[in-house]
Design a protein around this motif. Structure first.
Motif, PDB file in Angstrom:
ATOM      1  N   VAL A 258       2.003   9.776 -31.115  1.00 36.42           N
ATOM      2  CA  VAL A 258       1.922  11.220 -31.312  1.00 36.42           C
ATOM      3  C   VAL A 258       0.877  11.774 -30.347  1.00 36.42           C
ATOM      4  O   VAL A 258      -0.230  11.238 -30.253  1.00 36.42           O
ATOM      5  N   VAL A 259       1.269  12.803 -29.641  1.00 38.86           N
ATOM      6  CA  VAL A 259       0.325  13.436 -28.723  1.00 38.86           C
ATOM      7  C   VAL A 259       0.292  14.941 -29.004  1.00 38.86           C
ATOM      8  O   VAL A 259       1.222  15.488 -29.611  1.00 38.86           O
ATOM      9  N   THR A 260      -0.786  15.569 -28.589  1.00 37.46           N
ATOM     10  CA  THR A 260      -0.908  17.019 -28.778  1.00 37.46           C
ATOM     11  C   THR A 260      -0.863  17.694 -27.410  1.00 37.46           C
ATOM     12  O   THR A 260      -1.547  17.264 -26.469  1.00 37.46           O
ATOM     13  N   LEU A 261      -0.008  18.685 -27.307  1.00 36.95           N
ATOM     14  CA  LEU A 261       0.137  19.385 -26.033  1.00 36.95           C
ATOM     15  C   LEU A 261      -1.207  20.013 -25.649  1.00 36.95           C
ATOM     16  O   LEU A 261      -1.909  20.577 -26.485  1.00 36.95           O
ATOM     17  N   GLY A 262      -1.570  19.893 -24.377  1.00 38.52           N
ATOM     18  CA  GLY A 262      -2.807  20.496 -23.891  1.00 38.52           C
ATOM     19  C   GLY A 262      -4.012  19.585 -24.035  1.00 38.52           C
ATOM     20  O   GLY A 262      -5.037  19.794 -23.405  1.00 38.52           O
ATOM     21  N   GLU A 263      -3.903  18.540 -24.850  1.00 35.01           N
ATOM     22  CA  GLU A 263      -5.027  17.595 -24.979  1.00 35.01           C
ATOM     23  C   GLU A 263      -4.845  16.459 -23.993  1.00 35.01           C
ATOM     24  O   GLU A 263      -3.737  15.954 -23.831  1.00 35.01           O
ATOM     25  N   ASP A 264      -5.891  16.012 -23.364  1.00 37.22           N
ATOM     26  CA  ASP A 264      -5.857  14.926 -22.370  1.00 37.22           C
ATOM     27  C   ASP A 264      -4.785  15.171 -21.308  1.00 37.22           C
ATOM     28  O   ASP A 264      -4.138  14.232 -20.849  1.00 37.22           O
ATOM     29  N   GLY A 265      -4.551  16.407 -20.987  1.00 38.49           N
ATOM     30  CA  GLY A 265      -3.590  16.748 -19.932  1.00 38.49           C
ATOM     31  C   GLY A 265      -2.141  16.537 -20.308  1.00 38.49           C
ATOM     32  O   GLY A 265      -1.267  16.428 -19.456  1.00 38.49           O
TER      33      GLY A 265
END
Lengths: 344, 614
Positions: A258-265
């Motif tokens: 799971v990733v969050t848009l805008g975090e860590d590019g």
């Protein structure tokens, strides 16, 4: 046998599909919503009412045919896929719907479900998954979680549960989807897509048993869970979820994360894009493993393979090929055979 | 009795048994000998007898495969009690078959196989062919089939091992000489089977067969030749038919006569698999076959097909019937037509899969939960399977009920001549579905048959639900106590009403009664009839009745039983029909049981009958 009448002559509506019998599920049972969704779907499919056949096994969900004003067959425990196959093969014009549950379909009837899915007759399978045996009053089912305390598992279940979608994918099902009893619109859409698919359609419906396993799906299908924990699959769209639709699924090697848009590019282009038509089963299998609480729970069509022949069509074609090669069977010639002799 | 005629001795009938290793082709030569005898105009009856293992270790007792055929100029009803001639292709075949050969019988052996290793595998410490007692007791004919076959095929391009495998046809050729059989049907068989695909093999077998025949001509020890004149058949077209073939054809005929597509679902099981295979090849007749994932599924598919108005059928054997029981109960309560064929074999459990028994009668009667009577019919011979398929379809379609058709391994695999019926003479089996223009009441019954009407998916306005829960007349689920009792009684009365549609029973013997009635069912027909016929000519007061309908029994059965002082019931089980007859008619029927995986011998039945009368 009457042939199907054209759609225009039928202005069917929901009422046409309501059987005269009283519905006898417990008040608050998720089955009511599913029944409602089917009764809303059927009039819109362009199928004459007399061409619907609803087949079921045994269990709470399997009382379904009695509540549908169509041809119906309430069969025996776990064996509905066999009867549905017989119906469809015998008369390919019929629209066959099979209602089963997690116990009926995946425990006693697991073998038949496997073979139905691999044979691929054009039958629509609705598997009501409430993770409990309801009609026998609350024993754990093959989809119950490890540790689940029920009447037959007072110290917690030690059975590892079966994943219905992974089972269907392993059986090489050509259409695999998930919906829930709390989402009328999504159910109707999914049922329509199943009907449109030529081949066996397998739909897991997350369903609530208000008496023996209340709120088992609440974290993902409830008011709060739905917006935060549900991932609605749309063909050609990235796997996005969350109330703000700013979270997504990315693959790292063979593993989803799971990733969050805008975090860590992270941007949308990093996310998996939904393609239910890929022939590689690895992708829908990966989706089927996404589960609460680590991952959001996906809803929609996981897999939709086109091009595999339906069982009934393949059989019909063999019959036609045999007849064109050998001519229509001559019974007298068959009985006489090639080694007969005459007694004067 | 026998008289010499042109170097032939004319006899009424003979029994020949071929025995060898599972891989020796004994079933093939047995069938060819049968075809040739049928072609010669003799009546025939056969008994294939093979192990459950496909290829048990070569040369062992476990691997012995046999084929017995009786052929004659009179009516032949059984494959014979004991062989007049035994062909033993190896020591194991000799050891497991010699006890059946009576003194003076012809014993043909393949000497090439009587080597140290084969003798040891069969458990012989010394070569039995060197035993003086054996040589004195039988008419021993020693032939090195293996070497003579290789010699005959010296010019053939086949590999040496393939040449040696033609020895079964060499042996067959020799037996053709002894019994004056025509070679033509077998030569045609070679051409049909291999002529195009493997012409060298067809040629080699042709040479081997002819060489075997010619050997007989030149050999001193083939001193007697036998001649059996044609049997007095009624005029018409005949063919040889096995029970499973007859069942396949009967089902296809029933489909045509009922104007209903045939849908067959099956799971491979000995000895019923040839029915699945046979029907699968008949797609040009519109026959739909499905190989199901298991016995339960096969039954479910057939029931689904029945719901849509097809002529639906499944066939299995005893273990498969166990699995189908719950579905048969569903077919009973939903009142849907269905034919379930049980080709019985030795039980319980896996039992004796390739041996015969008729021990599933009580299973057919009672294997379901609840009160769920269903009709049962049993075929009495190979060709009778054809008529029984049509009768099963008539009952199923007319009375809207599952029907169990019992056959058994002996008649399924055995063959006999069959007077091919004219299709135009077959009965009309058409039964209409419910009328779409009228109100449909799901369990409303015809007052004479007590059968309901069937409406099928696709009929507008007749939508209804069936299922395993008890229903009321309108088709609604009902837990009403009185309704359940009424429906239970109606279902039973309906099955009993089938008896009103049956023709009078055909008694063989004295209609006015007598000392003894031999009551039988199924595949024991030939042995019982032969035995009773023989004893009647000797003056015994004995008659026989063979039941086709086992549930319900014919209406006149009680009356017939009451006319005889004693009733003897021979069965290849522990007394199953006997139990039913005793309980229903309250008579002291005498049970005669045999459960050895083999049919009754005429002699043992005759002895029992004489003992019972005295």
């Amino acid at each position: 046998m009457k042939t199907a009448l054209p759609k225009e002559e039928h202005a069917l509506n929901k009422k046409d599909f309501v059987a005269p019998n009283d519905v006898r599920w417990c008040p608050g049972c998720g089955d009511y919503a599913i029944l409602n969704a089917i009764q809303r779907t059927f009039p819109e499919l362009g199928v004459p009412k007399e061409n619907f056949v609803v087949v079921s096994g045994i269990g709470c969900s399997s009382r379904f045919p009695y509540y549908m004003n169509t041809y119906g067959f309430h069969t025996i425990h776990g064996r509905a896929p066999t009867v549905a196959t017989g119906v469809k093969v015998s008369n390919p014009e019929l629209s066959v719907w099979l209602v089963t549950g997690d116990g009926d379909g995946l425990s006693i009837g697991g073998n038949h479900l496997l073979h139905l899915l691999r044979r691929n007759p054009d039958v629509n399978v609705l598997l009501f998954n409430n993770r409990i045996y309801g009609l026998t009053k609350g024993q754990y089912s093959p989809t119950s979680e490890v540790g689940k305390k029920t009447k037959s598992t007072p110290f917690g279940s030690i059975d590892y549960p079966v994943n219905p979608l992974l089972f269907a994918l392993g059986s090489e099902s050509t259409f695999v989807a998930r919906t829930s009893d709390t989402d009328m619109k999504h159910m109707v859409e999914t049922f329509k897509a199943a009907h449109a698919h030529k081949g066996t359609s397998f739909i897991e419906i997350l369903q609530n048993c208000v008496i023996y396993n209340n709120k088992t799906w609440e974290p993902v299908t409830g008011r709060e869970g739905k917006s935060e924990q549900s991932l609605f699959l749309e063909e050609g769209k990235p796997l996005l979820f969350g109330a703000e639709r700013n979270k997504g699924i990315r693959v790292n090697g063979f593993d989803p994360e799971v990733v969050t848009l805008g975090e860590d590019g992270v941007s949308e282009s990093d996310l998996l894009v939904h393609n239910p038509k890929t022939s590689n089963p690895a992708y829908p299998a990966l989706l089927s493993q996404l589960n609460y609480p680590t991952f959001p729970t996906p809803f929609g069509i996981f897999r939709q393979l086109e091009g595999r022949e339906t069982y009934e069509n393949a059989l019909t074609q063999q019959l036609a090929a045999s007849q064109s090669k050998q001519g229509e069977g001559d019974l007298q010639a068959l009985l006489t055979g090639s080694d007969s002799w005459v007694v004067e | 009795m026998a008289q010499a005629k042109d170097s032939f001795i004319e006899i009424e009938s003979a029994v020949v048994r071929f025995a060898g290793d599972s891989g020796d082709g004994m079933q093939t030569v047995g069938e060819r000998f049968t075809d040739s005898s049928a072609f010669a105009g003799n009546d025939i009856a056969t008994l294939p007898d093979f192990p459950a293992e496909i290829r048990a270790p070569a040369g062992t007792l476990a691997g012995v495969s046999g084929f017995q055929v009786q052929f004659g100029s009179r009516e032949i009803l059984t494959p014979g009690d004991e062989p007049d001639a035994l062909v033993a292709m190896n020591p194991a075949a000799l050891k497991s078959n010699l006890a059946d050969l009576p003194a003076g019988g012809m014993l043909v052996v393949n000497t090439a196989a009587f080597k140290k290793m084969n003798l040891a595998k069969a458990g012989y410490e010394t070569n039995p062919l060197e035993d003086e007692d054996l040589r004195n007791k039988y008419h021993l004919v020693e032939i090195d089939f293996t070497s003579l076959t290789k010699e005959a095929l010296s010019e053939s391009p086949l590999k040496p091992t393939d040449k040696a495998r033609c020895k079964n046809f060499f042996a067959l050729g020799f037996m053709y000489y002894v019994y004056g059989r025509p070679l033509d049907p077998t030569l045609k068989f070679f051409q049909d089977k291999w002529g195009k695909r493997l012409p060298d093999l067809a040629e080699a077998n042709t040479l081997a067969l002819k060489a075997g025949f010619n050997l007989g001509d030149t050999m001193e020890s083939a001193r007697n030749r036998y001649q059996i004149i044609k049997a007095p058949f009624d005029s018409g077209v005949y063919r040889k038919i096995s029970g499973n073939e007859a069942l396949v054809y009967g089902l296809v005929a029933a489909s045509k006569q009922s104007k209903r597509e045939l849908v067959y679902a099956g799971y491979p099981i000995t000895p019923a698999s040839p029915i699945l295979e046979g029907l699968s090849a008949l797609k040009h007749f519109g026959v739909k076959t499905i190989q199901a994932e298991d016995e339960i599924a096969a039954m479910g598919m057939a029931l689904g097909a029945s719901f849509t108005g097809k002529l639906s059928v499944c066939a299995t054997s005893g273990p498969g019937m166990c699995l189908k029981s719950e579905f048969i109960g569903l077919a009973s309560i939903t009142e849907l037509p269905l034919i379930i064929c049980n080709i019985q074999r030795g039980g319980p459990s896996t039992g004796l899969p390739t041996k015969n028994e008729q021990s599933d009668l009580l299973q057919s009667m009672f294997s379901r939960n609840g009160d769920s009577p269903i009709p049962i019919i049993a075929a009495h011979s190979s060709s009778d399977c054809f008529d029984c398929a049509i009768e099963a379809a008539r009952i199923a379609i007319t009375y809207k009920t599952p029907v169990i058709l019992l056959s058994d391994l002996y008649i399924a695999n055995g063959a006999e001549p069959w007077l091919v019926p004219n299709v135009s003479d077959l009965p009309d089996l058409e039964v209409p579905f419910a009328d779409s223009s009228k109100e449909y009441v799901v369990y409303k019954r015809d007052p004479s048959t007590l059968a309901r009407e069937q409406a099928i998916p696709g009929q507008a306005g007749l939508e209804h639900r069936v299922g395993g829960l008890e229903k009321n007349e309108e088709g609604g689920v009902s837990y009403d106590p009185n309704n359940h009792e009424e429906m239970t009684r109606l279902r039973a009365d309906k099955v009993n009403a089938i008896a009103n549609s049956l023709p009078p029973s055909e008694l063989f013997g004295d209609a006015e009664g007598g000392e003894l009635l031999v009551l039988g069912w199924g595949g024991t027909y030939g042995a019982i009839t032969s035995s009773v016929r023989n004893l009647r000519t000797e003056g015994f007061s004995v008659s026989s009745l063979h039941l086709r309908n086992l549930n319900p029994f014919p209406n006149d059965l009680g009356d017939i039983l009451s006319r005889f002082k004693k009733v003897l019931i021979p069965e290849l089980n522990m007394g199953q029909l006997s139990l039913l007859i005793r309980s229903k008619y309250l008579i002291d029927a005498i049970s005669y049981s045999k459960v050895q995986g083999q049919p009754f011998k005429v002699s043992e039945l005759s002895n029992k009958i004489i003992e019972t009368i005295r």
